[in-house]
Design an enzyme around this catalytic site. Structure first.
Site, PDB file in Angstrom:
ATOM      1  N   SER A 196       1.600  27.637  -4.809  1.00  0.00           N
ATOM      2  CA  SER A 196       1.883  26.999  -3.528  1.00  0.00           C
ATOM      3  C   SER A 196       2.761  25.783  -3.762  1.00  0.00           C
ATOM      4  O   SER A 196       3.146  25.500  -4.889  1.00  0.00           O
ATOM      5  CB  SER A 196       0.583  26.587  -2.845  1.00  0.00           C
ATOM      6  OG  SER A 196      -0.034  25.562  -3.596  1.00  0.00           O
ATOM      7  N   LYS A 197       3.069  25.080  -2.699  1.00  0.00           N
ATOM      8  CA  LYS A 197       4.007  23.949  -2.794  1.00  0.00           C
ATOM      9  C   LYS A 197       3.607  22.924  -3.855  1.00  0.00           C
ATOM     10  O   LYS A 197       4.434  22.406  -4.572  1.00  0.00           O
ATOM     11  CB  LYS A 197       4.121  23.187  -1.473  1.00  0.00           C
ATOM     12  CG  LYS A 197       3.916  23.982  -0.286  1.00  0.00           C
ATOM     13  CD  LYS A 197       4.606  24.631   0.603  1.00  0.00           C
ATOM     14  CE  LYS A 197       4.248  25.983   1.136  1.00  0.00           C
ATOM     15  NZ  LYS A 197       3.082  26.714   0.819  1.00  0.00           N
ATOM     16  N   ARG A 198       2.306  22.684  -3.938  1.00  0.00           N
ATOM     17  CA  ARG A 198       1.896  21.627  -4.851  1.00  0.00           C
ATOM     18  C   ARG A 198       2.117  21.974  -6.319  1.00  0.00           C
ATOM     19  O   ARG A 198       1.887  21.163  -7.203  1.00  0.00           O
ATOM     20  CB  ARG A 198       0.445  21.227  -4.591  1.00  0.00           C
ATOM     21  CG  ARG A 198      -0.564  22.224  -5.038  1.00  0.00           C
ATOM     22  CD  ARG A 198      -1.904  21.986  -4.370  1.00  0.00           C
ATOM     23  NE  ARG A 198      -2.646  23.219  -4.316  1.00  0.00           N
ATOM     24  CZ  ARG A 198      -3.314  23.705  -5.343  1.00  0.00           C
ATOM     25  NH1 ARG A 198      -3.344  23.031  -6.472  1.00  0.00           N
ATOM     26  NH2 ARG A 198      -3.937  24.845  -5.255  1.00  0.00           N
ATOM     27  N   HIS A 199       2.563  23.203  -6.589  1.00  0.00           N
ATOM     28  CA  HIS A 199       2.860  23.560  -7.970  1.00  0.00           C
ATOM     29  C   HIS A 199       4.299  23.226  -8.355  1.00  0.00           C
ATOM     30  O   HIS A 199       4.781  23.672  -9.392  1.00  0.00           O
ATOM     31  CB  HIS A 199       2.598  25.052  -8.199  1.00  0.00           C
ATOM     32  CG  HIS A 199       1.144  25.381  -8.165  1.00  0.00           C
ATOM     33  ND1 HIS A 199       0.578  26.094  -7.135  1.00  0.00           N
ATOM     34  CD2 HIS A 199       0.142  25.067  -9.001  1.00  0.00           C
ATOM     35  CE1 HIS A 199      -0.721  26.209  -7.364  1.00  0.00           C
ATOM     36  NE2 HIS A 199      -1.012  25.591  -8.481  1.00  0.00           N
ATOM     37  N   GLY A 200       4.981  22.459  -7.523  1.00  0.00           N
ATOM     38  CA  GLY A 200       6.326  22.050  -7.872  1.00  0.00           C
ATOM     39  C   GLY A 200       7.363  23.076  -7.454  1.00  0.00           C
ATOM     40  O   GLY A 200       7.274  23.639  -6.380  1.00  0.00           O
TER      41      GLY A 200
END
Length: 496
Positions: free
Chosen positions: A253-257
């Site tokens: 998801s987004k928080r994985h960069g």
RNA sequence: GCCCCUGUCGUCUAGCCUGGUCUAGGACACCGCCCUUUCAAGGCGGCAGCACGGGUUCAAAUCCCGUCGGGGGCGCCA
């Protein structure tokens, strides 16, 4: 055997991410390897969530990666249209046929009621399945009701007993208990086909021979198989790819960069590096070679040898591969790739002259060594354009304050003030003289010398640095490069 | 909750189908040394794994069963 036809069928409801793009890539590799056809079909039936912006992003991303398709939305092809929203009227003849043959039926159940049933089933530890309630309504009664109420969905009538199984190319024999498969909705009450129905008809009509898709579709497969059967259509072969996970082993998801494809370009990752890396996620070369070009991958790829377990996306390895692919680029290509990153920080002019291209080429060859990404370059180029003794770090300041630091810089400054043309040979002879005159040697000698020229404790080899500075002084950069003489003077001045 | 998929170094994987050649191979990362009067890169070397428990067998990472872990699915989303 029929010509192989595969497809990538994304829905434009978000930016394309690495998991999806890997699916596209495996489809593409399989198609190219077998001289087959790669079809791009945009599944934009969810008007709420789909957007042209995402569709553009998707197409740009695929092209950036170097994937091309033989049939698709803008290029067309013999089985179009390739945008699902434009295929709305092709499904109803099939639906009518299924209804007439008694293989499908109208269902008038209220969505809220169904939802209640689902919750009850789960609460009592059962798999939520449609009850089959409306199966018994006669077709005539159902048609009358539908004409008046217009609230019915069309469901496929599925067997209640036995199992359905198929052989997955990656996972082998898979079988499902039919008791646990309810009657899936084919057509929604608004008249539009549901996903599981549309894909089957689209894939069949587009003569897709192999469906290579994510593992998250495994449980859709029995329903789709049943639909092919009802339609008397030959099902394709299936290959279900394992998922790509984030570093914390959770879904990407987004928080994985940088998981959205355009981010990799912004970060200075070469498309061929990502391509190579993604291919290695779940597949390996028979001789365990790792640095592979697109054509090598096409040649060696094997759909039967894919890993069945999920893989974690590893930026370290991607960066290492990127370094390997950067290395083999021509000087000109390196310079061209580097240029936008340097322009962005104001190091390079908007209009590049031939002289500046030449300088950049030489500089890039030196500075790209050991860089993982082109986005590392502004930092590496900063000693040329961002020379300012005021900005020196603590370590540099401390070195200048040592006895050797003071003596070396003072002496260097004195010597250089008598020099017209400065170069590395002169520098080297100065260094030797300074060593003899001050008794400072090794680190005590070279550290102050480096700081006097760069205001930093580490960086490029000084012979290359001095050469590039003296060449660069003559060129017109937005932020001019200061000469060695000036640098030394400024450092001395700073020391007071 | 139910169903399905999956489980080899920290990570990606080879090996598993066709048990012995596996004291489990490679790569990234990490650590060390060399090179370099800096840092990185590069060269060389090192650390580290068959999830667990039962079988089957002369012999199991490889076959079977169970447990546990991870993931996915259970929509009038795709």
């Amino acid at each position: 055997m029929d010509k192989i036809r595969v497809r990538f069928a994304p829905s434009p409801t978000g930016f394309l991410h690495v998991g999806n793009v890997r699916t596209a890539l495996f489809n593409w590799l399989f198609a190219r390897q077998n001289k087959g056809t790669f079809v791009l079909r945009v599944e934009d039936t969810d008007a709420e969530r789909s957007s042209v912006e995402y569709e553009d992003n998707l197409i740009t991303s695929l092209k950036w990666l170097g994937l091309d398709w033989d049939e698709g939305p803008e290029s067309g092809g013999p089985f179009g249209p390739y945008r699902q929203s434009m295929r709305q009227d092709i499904y109803s003849p099939y639906t009518q046929r299924l209804l007439e043959e008694g293989k499908a039926f109208y269902c008038f159940c209220d969505p809220e009621e169904l939802e209640r049933n689902r919750k009850e089933a789960m609460a009592s530890g059962k798999m939520p399945i449609y009850s089959g309630k409306c199966r018994t309504i006669s077709i005539k009664e159902a048609k009358d009701r539908q004409a008046k109420e217009k609230t019915a969905v069309v469901r496929l009538k599925t067997p209640d007993e036995g199992t359905i199984s198929y052989k997955d190319i990656i996972r082998g024999h898979l079988s499902f208990d039919l008791k646990l498969i309810g009657d899936p909705i084919l057509v929604r009450s608004n008249g539009r086909p549901a996903y599981n129905y549309a894909v089957v008809i689209d894939d069949a009509l587009m003569k897709i021979t192999h469906i290579i898709r994510g593992e998250d579709h495994i449980s859709n497969t029995p329903r789709q198989l049943l639909t092919y059967e009802a339609l008397s259509m030959e099902p394709p072969q299936f290959a279900h790819l394992s998922m790509v996970m984030g570093q914390d082993n959770t879904r990407l998801s987004k928080r994985h960069g940088a998981t959205s494809i355009d981010q990799f370009d912004k970060d200075g990752i070469l498309p061929e590096s990502l391509f190579n890396y993604l291919a290695l996620l779940g597949w390996s070369h028979p001789e365990e070679k790792e640095i592979l070009t697109k054509s090598e991958l096409v040649k060696a790829f094997n759909l039967n040898h894919l890993s069945r377990s999920a893989a974690i996306f590893d930026y370290d390895k991607l960066h290492w591969l990127n370094r390997q692919h950067i290395k083999v680029l021509s000087t000109r290509d390196k310079a061209e790739k580097a240029c936008p990153f340097l322009k962005a920080v104001g190091f390079m002019p908007e209009k590049m002259s031939d002289e500046i291209w030449a300088w950049l080429g030489e500089a890039v060859e030196d500075l790209i060594e050991g860089a993982d990404r082109f986005s590392d370059l502004p930092e590496k180029f900063s000693p040329f354009f961002d020379f300012n003794p005021e900005d020196m770090d603590r370590e540099s300041r401390e070195i200048l304050e040592t006895e050797c630091g003071r003596k070396v810089v003072t002496l260097l400054s004195a010597k250089i003030s008598h020099t017209e043309q400065f170069d590395y040979d002169i520098f080297a002879s100065f260094a030797k003289e300074i060593k003899d005159e001050t008794g400072c040697k090794g680190k005590d000698l070279f550290h102050p010398l480096r700081i006097a020229l760069t205001a930093r404790t580490s960086g490029l080899k000084l012979d290359r640095f001095i050469y590039l500075v003296e060449e660069g002084v003559r060129l017109s950069f937005p932020r001019p490069i200061k000469s060695c003489t000036q640098r030394i003077a400024e450092v001395l001045d700073f020391m007071g």
